[in-house]
Design a protein around this motif. Structure first.
Motif, PDB file in Angstrom:
ATOM      1  N   MET A   1      53.606  -0.229 -87.875  1.00  0.00           N
ATOM      2  CA  MET A   1      55.056  -0.073 -87.910  1.00  0.00           C
ATOM      3  C   MET A   1      55.486   1.345 -87.568  1.00  0.00           C
ATOM      4  SD  MET A   1      57.081  -2.581 -90.353  1.00  0.00           S
ATOM      5  CE  MET A   1      55.868  -3.539 -91.198  1.00  0.00           C
ATOM      6  N   SER A   2      55.317   1.720 -86.309  1.00  0.00           N
ATOM      7  CA  SER A   2      55.670   3.080 -85.911  1.00  0.00           C
ATOM      8  C   SER A   2      57.106   3.129 -85.403  1.00  0.00           C
ATOM      9  CB  SER A   2      54.715   3.557 -84.824  1.00  0.00           C
ATOM     10  OG  SER A   2      54.847   2.716 -83.699  1.00  0.00           O
ATOM     11  N   GLN A   3      57.745   1.956 -85.309  1.00  0.00           N
ATOM     12  CA  GLN A   3      59.113   1.868 -84.799  1.00  0.00           C
ATOM     13  C   GLN A   3      60.075   2.717 -85.649  1.00  0.00           C
ATOM     14  OE1 GLN A   3      60.565  -2.077 -85.074  1.00  0.00           O
ATOM     15  NE2 GLN A   3      62.528  -1.621 -84.115  1.00  0.00           N
ATOM     16  N   SER A   4      60.895   3.502 -85.024  1.00  0.00           N
ATOM     17  CA  SER A   4      61.852   4.324 -85.768  1.00  0.00           C
ATOM     18  C   SER A   4      63.025   3.475 -86.234  1.00  0.00           C
ATOM     19  CB  SER A   4      62.337   5.467 -84.872  1.00  0.00           C
ATOM     20  OG  SER A   4      63.626   5.874 -85.258  1.00  0.00           O
ATOM     21  N   ARG A   5      63.472   3.724 -87.462  1.00  0.00           N
ATOM     22  CA  ARG A   5      64.614   2.977 -87.992  1.00  0.00           C
ATOM     23  C   ARG A   5      65.683   3.968 -88.434  1.00  0.00           C
ATOM     24  NH1 ARG A   5      62.409  -2.052 -88.642  1.00  0.00           N
ATOM     25  NH2 ARG A   5      60.135  -1.958 -88.725  1.00  0.00           N
ATOM     26  N   THR A   6      66.923   3.660 -88.089  1.00  0.00           N
ATOM     27  CA  THR A   6      68.008   4.585 -88.379  1.00  0.00           C
ATOM     28  C   THR A   6      68.858   4.080 -89.537  1.00  0.00           C
ATOM     29  OG1 THR A   6      68.063   5.228 -86.062  1.00  0.00           O
ATOM     30  CG2 THR A   6      69.984   5.792 -87.404  1.00  0.00           C
ATOM     31  N   LEU A   7      69.043   4.937 -90.530  1.00  0.00           N
ATOM     32  CA  LEU A   7      69.921   4.634 -91.652  1.00  0.00           C
ATOM     33  C   LEU A   7      71.160   5.516 -91.560  1.00  0.00           C
ATOM     34  CD1 LEU A   7      67.788   4.370 -94.914  1.00  0.00           C
ATOM     35  CD2 LEU A   7      68.996   2.543 -93.710  1.00  0.00           C
ATOM     36  N   ALA A   8      72.328   4.907 -91.739  1.00  0.00           N
ATOM     37  CA  ALA A   8      73.570   5.686 -91.824  1.00  0.00           C
ATOM     38  C   ALA A   8      73.745   6.114 -93.280  1.00  0.00           C
ATOM     39  CB  ALA A   8      74.744   4.833 -91.370  1.00  0.00           C
ATOM     40  N   ALA A 306      68.534  13.559-106.879  1.00  0.00           N
ATOM     41  CA  ALA A 306      67.849  13.481-105.590  1.00  0.00           C
ATOM     42  C   ALA A 306      66.780  12.386-105.574  1.00  0.00           C
ATOM     43  CB  ALA A 306      67.229  14.837-105.259  1.00  0.00           C
ATOM     44  N   LEU A 307      65.985  12.286-106.653  1.00  0.00           N
ATOM     45  CA  LEU A 307      64.915  11.281-106.702  1.00  0.00           C
ATOM     46  C   LEU A 307      65.474   9.866-106.645  1.00  0.00           C
ATOM     47  CD1 LEU A 307      62.286  12.546-109.297  1.00  0.00           C
ATOM     48  CD2 LEU A 307      61.856  11.801-106.942  1.00  0.00           C
ATOM     49  N   GLY A 308      66.562   9.652-107.371  1.00  0.00           N
ATOM     50  CA  GLY A 308      67.192   8.339-107.373  1.00  0.00           C
ATOM     51  C   GLY A 308      67.706   7.984-105.986  1.00  0.00           C
ATOM     52  N   PHE A 309      68.308   8.954-105.302  1.00  0.00           N
ATOM     53  CA  PHE A 309      68.828   8.659-103.965  1.00  0.00           C
ATOM     54  C   PHE A 309      67.678   8.380-103.001  1.00  0.00           C
ATOM     55  CE2 PHE A 309      70.987   9.251 -99.923  1.00  0.00           C
ATOM     56  CZ  PHE A 309      72.159   8.540-100.156  1.00  0.00           C
ATOM     57  N   ALA A 310      66.572   9.125-103.147  1.00  0.00           N
ATOM     58  CA  ALA A 310      65.399   8.872-102.304  1.00  0.00           C
ATOM     59  C   ALA A 310      64.899   7.443-102.511  1.00  0.00           C
ATOM     60  CB  ALA A 310      64.295   9.869-102.638  1.00  0.00           C
ATOM     61  N   HIS A 311      64.954   6.967-103.771  1.00  0.00           N
ATOM     62  CA  HIS A 311      64.520   5.590-104.044  1.00  0.00           C
ATOM     63  C   HIS A 311      65.443   4.585-103.357  1.00  0.00           C
ATOM     64  CE1 HIS A 311      62.662   2.253-106.086  1.00  0.00           C
ATOM     65  NE2 HIS A 311      63.871   1.818-106.373  1.00  0.00           N
ATOM     66  N   ALA A 312      66.753   4.857-103.389  1.00  0.00           N
ATOM     67  CA  ALA A 312      67.712   3.960-102.730  1.00  0.00           C
ATOM     68  C   ALA A 312      67.416   3.893-101.230  1.00  0.00           C
ATOM     69  CB  ALA A 312      69.139   4.436-102.993  1.00  0.00           C
ATOM     70  N   VAL A 313      67.075   5.034-100.631  1.00  0.00           N
ATOM     71  CA  VAL A 313      66.721   5.067 -99.202  1.00  0.00           C
ATOM     72  C   VAL A 313      65.475   4.212 -98.962  1.00  0.00           C
ATOM     73  CG1 VAL A 313      65.801   6.548 -97.361  1.00  0.00           C
ATOM     74  CG2 VAL A 313      67.782   7.297 -98.711  1.00  0.00           C
ATOM     75  N   GLU A 314      64.530   4.299 -99.886  1.00  0.00           N
ATOM     76  CA  GLU A 314      63.283   3.546 -99.771  1.00  0.00           C
ATOM     77  C   GLU A 314      63.547   2.034 -99.786  1.00  0.00           C
ATOM     78  OE1 GLU A 314      59.017   4.806-101.774  1.00  0.00           O
ATOM     79  OE2 GLU A 314      60.928   5.681-102.356  1.00  0.00           O
ATOM     80  N   VAL A 315      64.453   1.603-100.696  1.00  0.00           N
ATOM     81  CA  VAL A 315      64.803   0.182-100.772  1.00  0.00           C
ATOM     82  C   VAL A 315      65.386  -0.278 -99.437  1.00  0.00           C
ATOM     83  CG1 VAL A 315      66.393  -1.472-101.839  1.00  0.00           C
ATOM     84  CG2 VAL A 315      65.135   0.153-103.267  1.00  0.00           C
ATOM     85  N   ALA A 316      66.286   0.530 -98.863  1.00  0.00           N
ATOM     86  CA  ALA A 316      66.900   0.170 -97.579  1.00  0.00           C
ATOM     87  C   ALA A 316      65.834   0.074 -96.490  1.00  0.00           C
ATOM     88  CB  ALA A 316      67.963   1.204 -97.200  1.00  0.00           C
ATOM     89  N   MET A 317      64.914   1.012 -96.463  1.00  0.00           N
ATOM     90  CA  MET A 317      63.859   0.999 -95.445  1.00  0.00           C
ATOM     91  C   MET A 317      62.960  -0.226 -95.600  1.00  0.00           C
ATOM     92  SD  MET A 317      64.262   3.507 -93.334  1.00  0.00           S
ATOM     93  CE  MET A 317      62.648   3.567 -92.549  1.00  0.00           C
ATOM     94  N   ASP A 318      62.634  -0.587 -96.858  1.00  0.00           N
ATOM     95  CA  ASP A 318      61.825  -1.792 -97.110  1.00  0.00           C
ATOM     96  C   ASP A 318      62.503  -3.027 -96.542  1.00  0.00           C
ATOM     97  OD1 ASP A 318      59.729  -0.647 -98.387  1.00  0.00           O
ATOM     98  OD2 ASP A 318      60.345  -1.190-100.424  1.00  0.00           O
ATOM     99  N   MET A 319      63.813  -3.116 -96.767  1.00  0.00           N
ATOM    100  CA  MET A 319      64.538  -4.297 -96.304  1.00  0.00           C
ATOM    101  C   MET A 319      64.534  -4.372 -94.780  1.00  0.00           C
ATOM    102  SD  MET A 319      67.607  -4.397 -99.067  1.00  0.00           S
ATOM    103  CE  MET A 319      68.404  -5.862 -98.395  1.00  0.00           C
ATOM    104  N   LEU A 320      64.675  -3.225 -94.132  1.00  0.00           N
ATOM    105  CA  LEU A 320      64.648  -3.218 -92.671  1.00  0.00           C
ATOM    106  C   LEU A 320      63.256  -3.604 -92.178  1.00  0.00           C
ATOM    107  CD1 LEU A 320      66.726  -0.020 -91.786  1.00  0.00           C
ATOM    108  CD2 LEU A 320      67.446  -2.410 -91.817  1.00  0.00           C
ATOM    109  N   ALA A 321      62.223  -3.074 -92.831  1.00  0.00           N
ATOM    110  CA  ALA A 321      60.849  -3.344 -92.397  1.00  0.00           C
ATOM    111  C   ALA A 321      60.515  -4.823 -92.540  1.00  0.00           C
ATOM    112  CB  ALA A 321      59.868  -2.498 -93.200  1.00  0.00           C
ATOM    113  N   ASN A 322      61.122  -5.489 -93.529  1.00  0.00           N
ATOM    114  CA  ASN A 322      60.805  -6.893 -93.768  1.00  0.00           C
ATOM    115  C   ASN A 322      61.737  -7.859 -93.042  1.00  0.00           C
ATOM    116  OD1 ASN A 322      58.596  -7.397 -95.982  1.00  0.00           O
ATOM    117  ND2 ASN A 322      59.639  -5.487 -96.481  1.00  0.00           N
TER     118      ASN A 322
END
Lengths: 350, 350
Positions: A1-8, A306-322
């Motif tokens: 999964m090297s594809q770049s994904r963009t989050l707003a 900051a840690l909580g926001f990083a986790h929220a970003v992680e959730v969004a990335m997981d959803m895109l990856a799946n």
């Protein structure tokens, strides 16, 4: 999964914005090497913060917005601000420049804007809000958490399918179990809507994963992987559970400062208690998700660090990856097919 | 208050009946010197237990019943057993031989029998189930906890009045504050029923005690003395909160057995932790109450031990001592009067 994904990213929403947001992206940039961030907000405040992050170098694009939807603004007022950081972040998903949006801003405005601008996924009646909460066996997915105070049986069935999809993504379970929240586990319990939803689910392709009715105490017990309910009950249950855990934590703090023996006990048990705190860390559960829209929308707690926001970003990335939305669309189609043939069987029998 | 008060006791209901029931009465007999018990159940099993209690000597009358409504019996089946210990205990209240009934038996059967046999208090539309739960400031009263899945605004107003009356009795507060459980504190939140109930309460004699809408986390925070909600939401919230507290207790147990340092810590903090356990002791919260019937009905947990049952007896005695039903009847009449004159004012203004 090297594809770049963009989050707003809405960099101006939340109690500690923009500092905590950019610090969160700084952490997320390292954890999510394939993420690219389209950052919306006040350039004068954001540019120095972004310039100071080495990890974010080359991983973002900053877009200036003149307006901010504040936390105490009525959603209807927020909707009218066309140059707000939140609005422009959502617009970027519609324009295809980003695949998802993350915001710690005004919940009501984010819900309203997402529904109006992104629109509901084809084939689905209503979006829903989901989150993971701690339970004795790890994590459990709960939905709806407040979007749908008025709802019907079909909506509950859709929430179940979206909840399964979300649990596959964030909990990594191939076939998550789920239950309908009720005031008893017997078949006759609850109102007509709940009983109709249960009947539809028993006739659906998800029947094998359907546990039946669950009760309030089943949430923390981890009886099922996904707890499905309406937006009113889900919101009250989520906040009641959080409130009970907070009370217990407050009482523990009092207990361990009550006299020299208790304080000594705390010193010895400190490591173990720290692990307990980490297990129940709100940051691990940060990021409620709006499911069923044309794009991934993750709502971070307003008070996030900051840690909580990083986790929220992680959730969004997981959803895109799946490929979350493709999965939901397929599950809905299979469900409709099964319910149609189920009706045919019932008619034949009658 | 030297007046003797008679409680009808279903001695055969509950997981540990009749032993825990009689042991509970033995404790209650000492704590409640003015209580007299009319005990219903299997004479062959009860007589030896009662004979062994010195405190109960001369404080009870035993009446043999041939039947028992078991915990797994459908309420409709239980209703048909006319010589069950539960039925006969309720009959004794109707006959005026006792002023209230206490049972740890089948909840569904107790609700159904109480409604059918005792009947709803005059002027009231629906009875409700209430209980006290722990909060950071002590105890909070919650209702309805499961009787009314279908309800209207008027029912919520009635629940509020009964909740105030119950908080006066069990918490000893002269003017308890109360809130309507909702998914946000703003006026526009929730559905039409909740908003209509809030409008009626703001125009009522209880307006000064009305905090407005409260959320799930306000229960454990102790924001108000009485949390008013419908039977579905209340049941889910109660069980969700209990589940969260149980999870935390289980995790603490794990934490304190995780290695020698943690175990040592437990030894030092043991006294303080015991006080925490006592604060949250389920026995202290044993005894859900059916409000709004012609007679006091207290439902003890099915799994109660002797101390829990003694507490349930204590709750029933408190309600009798405070002339609970007279207070509710007066509050209802005052409310109707105020709402009528309120409507007159609204019409004049229109």
């Amino acid at each position: 999964m090297s594809q770049s994904r963009t989050l707003a990213v809405d960099a101006m929403g939340g109690d500690h914005a923009p500092d905590a947001i950019i610090a969160g992206l700084d952490i997320a940039a390292e954890r999510q090497p394939q993420a690219f961030f389209l950052i919306f907000g006040d350039e004068a405040r954001l540019a120095p913060l972004l310039g100071a992050s080495r990890r974010l170098a080359g991983r973002y694009e900053l877009r200036h917005c003149a307006e901010i939807i504040t936390g105490d603004m009525k959603p209807t007022v927020g909707l009218r601000l066309r140059d707000s950081s939140m609005r422009r972040a959502i617009d970027a998903v519609v324009a295809g420049e980003a695949q998802g949006v993350v915001s710690a801003g005004n919940t009501g405005a984010l819900l309203a804007l997402s529904k109006i601008v992104l629109k509901t996924l084809k084939g689905l009646d209503r979006p829903a809000m989901a989150a993971t909460v701690p339970c004795l066996k790890g994590d459990v997915v709960m939905l709806d958490l407040g979007l749908n105070v008025v709802y019907d049986a079909r909506n509950l069935v859709e929430f179940a399918l979206m909840g399964i999809a979300f649990a596959r993504t964030v909990l990594g379970l191939p076939a998550p179990s789920f239950g309908l929240l009720n005031i008893g586990s017997e078949e006759g319990k609850g109102d007509d809507t709940l009983r109709a939803a249960a009947a539809m689910l028993r006739a659906s392709p998800a029947a094998k994963q359907f546990y039946g009715f669950v009760e309030g105490h089943d949430i923390a017990a981890g009886t099922v992987d996904v707890v499905v309910t309406d937006g009113f009950t889900g919101n009250v249950a989520l906040k009641t559970g959080e409130g009970a855990l907070k009370m217990m934590a407050d009482l523990l703090r009092q207990v361990f400062s009550a006299g020299p023996f208790a304080k000594l006990g705390y010193l010895f048990a400190r490591g173990a208690l720290r692990r307990l705190r980490e297990t129940l860390d709100p940051n691990r559960y940060n990021g409620a998700v709006l499911l069923g829209l044309n794009g991934v929308v993750v709502k971070s707690h307003g008070g996030t660090d900051a840690l909580g926001f990083a986790h929220a970003v992680e959730v969004a990335m997981d959803m895109l990856a799946n490929d979350f939305n493709t999965y939901i669309a397929e599950a809905l189609a299979a469900m409709d097919q099964a319910l149609l043939s189920g009706e045919a069987v019932i008619q034949t029998n009658g």
